[in-house]
Write an enzyme that holds these catalytic residues in place. Structure first.
Site, mmCIF file in Angstrom:
data_model
loop_
_atom_site.group_PDB
_atom_site.id
_atom_site.type_symbol
_atom_site.label_atom_id
_atom_site.label_comp_id
_atom_site.label_asym_id
_atom_site.label_seq_id
_atom_site.Cartn_x
_atom_site.Cartn_y
_atom_site.Cartn_z
ATOM 1 N N ARG A 31 -7.492 5.525 -6.623
ATOM 2 C CA ARG A 31 -6.562 4.542 -6.061
ATOM 3 C C ARG A 31 -5.713 5.176 -4.968
ATOM 4 N NH1 ARG A 31 -3.741 2.374 -11.358
ATOM 5 N NH2 ARG A 31 -2.003 2.640 -9.963
ATOM 6 N N ARG A 86 9.450 -3.403 -15.425
ATOM 7 C CA ARG A 86 9.535 -2.207 -14.589
ATOM 8 C C ARG A 86 10.969 -1.966 -14.122
ATOM 9 N NH1 ARG A 86 4.264 -0.716 -13.652
ATOM 10 N NH2 ARG A 86 3.956 0.514 -11.787
ATOM 11 N N ARG A 141 6.370 7.375 -6.695
ATOM 12 C CA ARG A 141 6.348 6.437 -7.833
ATOM 13 C C ARG A 141 7.138 6.992 -9.008
ATOM 14 N NH1 ARG A 141 0.372 5.571 -9.033
ATOM 15 N NH2 ARG A 141 0.980 3.893 -10.425
ATOM 16 N N ARG A 145 -7.806 11.343 -11.535
ATOM 17 C CA ARG A 145 -8.003 9.997 -12.074
ATOM 18 C C ARG A 145 -8.906 9.129 -11.180
ATOM 19 N NH1 ARG A 145 -3.390 6.062 -14.574
ATOM 20 N NH2 ARG A 145 -2.938 5.276 -12.506
HETATM 21 P P1 AMP Z 1 0.479 0.404 -12.242
HETATM 22 O O1 AMP Z 1 -0.986 0.162 -12.302
HETATM 23 O O2 AMP Z 1 1.220 -0.142 -13.442
HETATM 24 O O3 AMP Z 1 0.820 1.832 -11.981
HETATM 25 O O4 AMP Z 1 1.049 -0.428 -10.994
HETATM 26 C C1 AMP Z 1 0.591 -0.201 -9.685
HETATM 27 C C2 AMP Z 1 1.519 -0.873 -8.681
HETATM 28 O O5 AMP Z 1 1.583 -2.285 -8.951
HETATM 29 C C3 AMP Z 1 2.953 -0.411 -8.721
HETATM 30 O O6 AMP Z 1 3.172 0.772 -7.982
HETATM 31 C C4 AMP Z 1 3.670 -1.630 -8.131
HETATM 32 O O7 AMP Z 1 3.510 -1.661 -6.741
HETATM 33 C C5 AMP Z 1 2.899 -2.792 -8.712
HETATM 34 N N1 AMP Z 1 3.452 -3.261 -10.018
HETATM 35 C C6 AMP Z 1 2.853 -3.195 -11.238
HETATM 36 N N2 AMP Z 1 3.627 -3.735 -12.194
HETATM 37 C C7 AMP Z 1 4.759 -4.167 -11.578
HETATM 38 C C8 AMP Z 1 5.958 -4.786 -12.034
HETATM 39 N N3 AMP Z 1 6.162 -5.074 -13.324
HETATM 40 N N4 AMP Z 1 6.908 -5.070 -11.105
HETATM 41 C C9 AMP Z 1 6.735 -4.775 -9.807
HETATM 42 N N5 AMP Z 1 5.640 -4.159 -9.311
HETATM 43 C C10 AMP Z 1 4.648 -3.870 -10.188
#
Ligand code: AMP
Length: 215
Positions: free
Chosen positions: A156, A84, A167, A123
């Site tokens: 969510r 990320r 985000r 979603r």
């Molecule tokens: P996602 O489901 O990939 O959109 O992730 C949801 C949340 O999880 C993000 O907004 C971050 O808070 C955390 N997150 C997921 N993957 C990472 C990562 N590789 N590094 C840091 N935070 C993460």
């Protein structure tokens, strides 16, 4: 097969990563799902990350490193939501190198912000098994219930519009340099995320076949 799926939240990378993993028998590793799993359990990691996750921020690299390491060591994975940041990309490079491996491909699924906002407002996800639905397309058979495990679907907290915008901003600032990093290594395939889920999958598979055929 060692792949990374990149793309703004809502671009559809998670859906595609899951489909591809099932098709090729490789582990789909969504750091977001794993981190949410910790939050639901309310374990030590869950308590530590709750605030930062609910505000759309990023979880510290040290926690993420502990999560992805065992998957890197298997040498067969599709990462979704990781790396990320550039520092996470360097961390992955080092881990792979230590294990004498490299990535096969980085798929970058792209789409406009307006479409992302439209998609995310519809979603619904299953907090139990991680399945993703959408009220605009890809609806569950029974409204509000997961087709796969019967769990009650939720929106969510981090899919609300202000959080999505935050985000996206965080995404562009931190993640785009990673694309540049992988471009420099000749690993990036950019895939249009427009259209039906199936259309996007076909584009990705065509690219895989093309690369495998070396043509
Ligand atoms: P996602 O489901 O990939 O959109 O992730 C949801 C949340 O999880 C993000 O907004 C971050 O808070 C955390 N997150 C997921 N993957 C990472 C990562 N590789 N590094 C840091 N935070 C993460």
């Amino acid at each position: 097969m060692r792949l990374v799926f990149m793309g703004a939240p809502g671009a559809g990378k998670g859906t595609q990563a899951k489909l591809l993993a099932a098709r090729y028998g490789v582990k789909h590793v969504s750091t977001g799902d794993i981190l949410r799993g910790h939050m639901i359990k309310g374990d030590e990691i869950g308590l530590e990350i709750k605030d930062v996750m609910q505000s759309g921020g990023l979880v510290p690299d040290s926690i993420v490193a502990g999560i992805i390491k065992p998957f890197v060591e298997t040498g067969r994975f599709i990462f979704d939501g990781f790396p990320r940041t550039l520092s996470q990309a360097f961390m992955l490079d080092e881990m792979l190198e230590r294990n004498g491996m490299g990535l096969d491909r980085v798929f970058y699924v792209t789409i406009t912000d307006d479409i992302i906002i439209e998609r995310m407002s519809g979603r619904h996800t299953c907090p139990f098994c991680g399945a993703i639905y959408n009220t605009l397309f890809n609806k569950p058979g029974e409204a509000g219930t997961c087709d796969k495990c019967g769990g009650t679907l939720t929106v969510r907290d981090d899919d609300s519009e202000p959080v999505v915008r935050r985000r996206l901003a965080a995404y562009y600032n931190l993640t785009e340099p990673i694309i540049e990093h992988y471009r420099g290594m000749g690993l990036v395939s950019e895939i249009s995320g427009f259209g039906e889920i199936n259309d996007v999958t076909k584009r990705i598979e065509a690219e895989i076949a093309h690369r495998r055929g070396g043509g």
